[in-house]
Design a protein around this motif. Sequence first.
Motif, PDB file in Angstrom:
ATOM      1  N   GLY A 168       0.830  -1.206   0.000  1.00 23.91           N
ATOM      2  CA  GLY A 168       0.000   0.000   0.000  1.00 23.91           C
ATOM      3  C   GLY A 168       0.859   1.248   0.000  1.00 23.91           C
ATOM      4  N   ALA A 169       0.658   2.126  -1.005  1.00 27.07           N
ATOM      5  CA  ALA A 169       1.449   3.354  -1.128  1.00 27.07           C
ATOM      6  C   ALA A 169       0.576   4.576  -0.937  1.00 27.07           C
ATOM      7  N   GLY A 170      -0.385   4.472   0.008  1.00 29.87           N
ATOM      8  CA  GLY A 170      -1.132   5.644   0.421  1.00 29.87           C
ATOM      9  C   GLY A 170      -0.350   6.392   1.481  1.00 29.87           C
ATOM     10  N   LEU A 171      -1.016   7.314   2.161  1.00 30.19           N
ATOM     11  CA  LEU A 171      -0.342   8.142   3.158  1.00 30.19           C
ATOM     12  C   LEU A 171       0.290   7.311   4.268  1.00 30.19           C
TER      13      LEU A 171
ATOM     14  N   ALA B 173       1.452  -3.475  -8.765  1.00 28.11           N
ATOM     15  CA  ALA B 173       1.899  -4.673  -8.055  1.00 28.11           C
ATOM     16  C   ALA B 173       0.715  -5.296  -7.330  1.00 28.11           C
ATOM     17  N   ASP B 174       0.142  -6.325  -7.926  1.00 21.18           N
ATOM     18  CA  ASP B 174      -1.015  -7.012  -7.349  1.00 21.18           C
ATOM     19  C   ASP B 174      -0.535  -8.252  -6.613  1.00 21.18           C
ATOM     20  N   LEU B 175      -0.665  -8.238  -5.313  1.00 15.02           N
ATOM     21  CA  LEU B 175      -0.148  -9.334  -4.493  1.00 15.02           C
ATOM     22  C   LEU B 175      -0.938 -10.607  -4.742  1.00 15.02           C
ATOM     23  N   GLU B 176      -0.221 -11.702  -5.005  1.00 12.43           N
ATOM     24  CA  GLU B 176      -0.886 -12.993  -5.239  1.00 12.43           C
ATOM     25  C   GLU B 176      -0.766 -13.916  -4.038  1.00 12.43           C
ATOM     26  N   SER B 177       0.428 -14.001  -3.455  1.00 17.31           N
ATOM     27  CA  SER B 177       0.602 -14.945  -2.353  1.00 17.31           C
ATOM     28  C   SER B 177       1.799 -14.561  -1.500  1.00 17.31           C
ATOM     29  N   LEU B 178       1.800 -15.109  -0.280  1.00 17.62           N
ATOM     30  CA  LEU B 178       2.944 -14.986   0.619  1.00 17.62           C
ATOM     31  C   LEU B 178       3.679 -16.314   0.625  1.00 17.62           C
TER      32      LEU B 178
ATOM     33  N   ARG C 237      -0.906  -1.328  -5.883  1.00 19.77           N
ATOM     34  CA  ARG C 237      -1.719  -1.841  -6.994  1.00 19.77           C
ATOM     35  C   ARG C 237      -1.941  -0.791  -8.066  1.00 19.77           C
ATOM     36  N   GLY C 238      -1.913   0.476  -7.692  1.00 17.81           N
ATOM     37  CA  GLY C 238      -2.150   1.554  -8.639  1.00 17.81           C
ATOM     38  C   GLY C 238      -0.939   1.855  -9.492  1.00 17.81           C
ATOM     39  N   GLY C 239      -1.111   2.863 -10.354  1.00 19.30           N
ATOM     40  CA  GLY C 239      -0.042   3.228 -11.272  1.00 19.30           C
ATOM     41  C   GLY C 239       1.038   4.071 -10.638  1.00 19.30           C
ATOM     42  N   HIS C 240       0.719   4.789  -9.549  1.00 19.28           N
ATOM     43  CA  HIS C 240       1.733   5.615  -8.891  1.00 19.28           C
ATOM     44  C   HIS C 240       1.352   5.832  -7.439  1.00 19.28           C
ATOM     45  N   VAL C 241       2.327   6.246  -6.643  1.00 24.05           N
ATOM     46  CA  VAL C 241       2.105   6.452  -5.209  1.00 24.05           C
ATOM     47  C   VAL C 241       1.128   7.603  -4.993  1.00 24.05           C
ATOM     48  N   LEU C 242       0.441   7.544  -3.862  1.00 27.54           N
ATOM     49  CA  LEU C 242      -0.490   8.610  -3.464  1.00 27.54           C
ATOM     50  C   LEU C 242      -1.425   8.990  -4.600  1.00 27.54           C
ATOM     51  N   ASP C 243      -1.989   7.997  -5.269  1.00 34.79           N
ATOM     52  CA  ASP C 243      -2.809   8.287  -6.451  1.00 34.79           C
ATOM     53  C   ASP C 243      -4.124   8.970  -6.103  1.00 34.79           C
ATOM     54  N   ARG C 244      -4.518   8.995  -4.838  1.00 38.91           N
ATOM     55  CA  ARG C 244      -5.716   9.746  -4.443  1.00 38.91           C
ATOM     56  C   ARG C 244      -5.420  11.220  -4.201  1.00 38.91           C
TER      57      ARG C 244
END
Length: 510
Positions: A156-159, A212-217, A180-187
């Motif tokens: 997660g690249a939100g705040l 980057a869509d996480l698939e598994s750990l 998952r989005g195209g760039h950081v802080l996309d909101r």
Amino acid sequence: MSIRMRIVVVGHGMVAARLLDELGRLTADRSDTTLEVTVIGAEPHRPYNRLLLSEVLAGRADLGRLTLPAPTVSSGMTLRVLRGTNATKLDRHRQVVVCDDGSEFAYDTVVLATGAAARLPLPDAAPQGVRVLRTIDDCRELLAACSYPRRVTVVGAGLLGLEIACGLAARGADVHVLHRGGHVLDRQLPADAAETARAALADNGIRVLSDADLESLQHDGDRLTGVRLRDGREVPTDLVVASVGIAPRTEIAARAGLPVRTGIVVTDALRSPADPRIAAIGDCAEPASGCTGLLAPGWAQADRLARDLVGRPAAQEDAATRHTSAVVKLKATGVDVVTIGDGPAPPDGARTVTLSDPAGRRHVQVSVAGRRVVAACCVGAKRVAADLTAAYERGTPVPDDPALLLLDRLPSATVPTTDDPTTMPSRATVCRCNGVTKKDIVDAHLAGARELPEVAAATRATTGCGGCTDVVCGLLAWMDDVNPAEDTEVDSEQGKEARDPHALQRACEP
């Protein structure tokens, strides 16, 4: 009209604490009001400032100093607080709240302030090696897990995600951020501004993987070894920290048969449409405007409900409060980001100018309409961000050409600093979260609140994002000189002037 009411508050976080304090303030001069308030909190701690947990992670705050001021308790209000207790059932027929220890509390009104839980990156993910940052206990676990340098992946690249990443990097961790989005802080940021922020993150040793869509750990026994993305990329890691949003805690409301969607459905009066004796505020509540997950709307709901409970008319919305949620600041070590407005796109009809300096890790965009700042984003430009924020909050007239805001300073709009508090107008907003002005701080000091905790209790300054702490401390230091304590020996001419009431009045004028 006399008011006697039994109120049970389920939850004891920042919004519940605000409700209790507002109830105490509103009943301080009411001899016709008797409130019996019971608070049931699942956490064993006193209410604390959850917004500053990332500051603790970054080493800029201490866990022991996050505790919020005790609420105001008037003679017309009794307060009983149960910590470390879970409310498990809302018996609407008998009008009691039942707790996990079997205790029951009768009510006339229940206020659900149960907050929200942090979401995990994968619903069925194994918990080994996965952490979140939502509570004090979460913060302690994360600090312990990062007590030695290791590989950490923040999802997660939100705040909050970037604040966590920067804090861990400052502690020596090797940090990747998955978004998952195209760039950081996309909101908050347009793509070009976000690219400058990403470069600044890289300068601090933080690598960002977009789309980057996480698939598994991946685990070796109980030990986390890495993460795998849906496009096949793999990132070795020892720890995953999830910052992918929150889920309102609605369980007790759902079990009671109350309408629940994302959150607990409430009317404009913050009551359940199925039972007006039950209210919900904060992260768990879903009014017509939806669940925001932000503190300012939760505090506004607490204030509104408190007035309703004691029969007071709704307060007029303050201009500073209206602007609070529209100004967003990233509290991250080494990366300065401030945004103003409702999103990354410039408002329709506004005149917008952009200054981009990727090599200098600076990007500034400002929009002006009707000679007012209506939106802006600032990366790596503290001074400009401070000027634009002040101009926006005060509604200061600015030049028609927004380029002048980037080329020249705005002396009339500059955010006041503690270097010379005498130049700060009395009406200047010091604490955006609570709409506290310089005058409020000065008045509190004159009334005897000389230490930061006392000022926080009197004005609520510093109890939100914490960004005003340095300014408040500077004002208090200045006031200590201007208005010294009565037992202070004053021998010098400067000291005599400080005791001069006319000098004090001149210093506090706008």
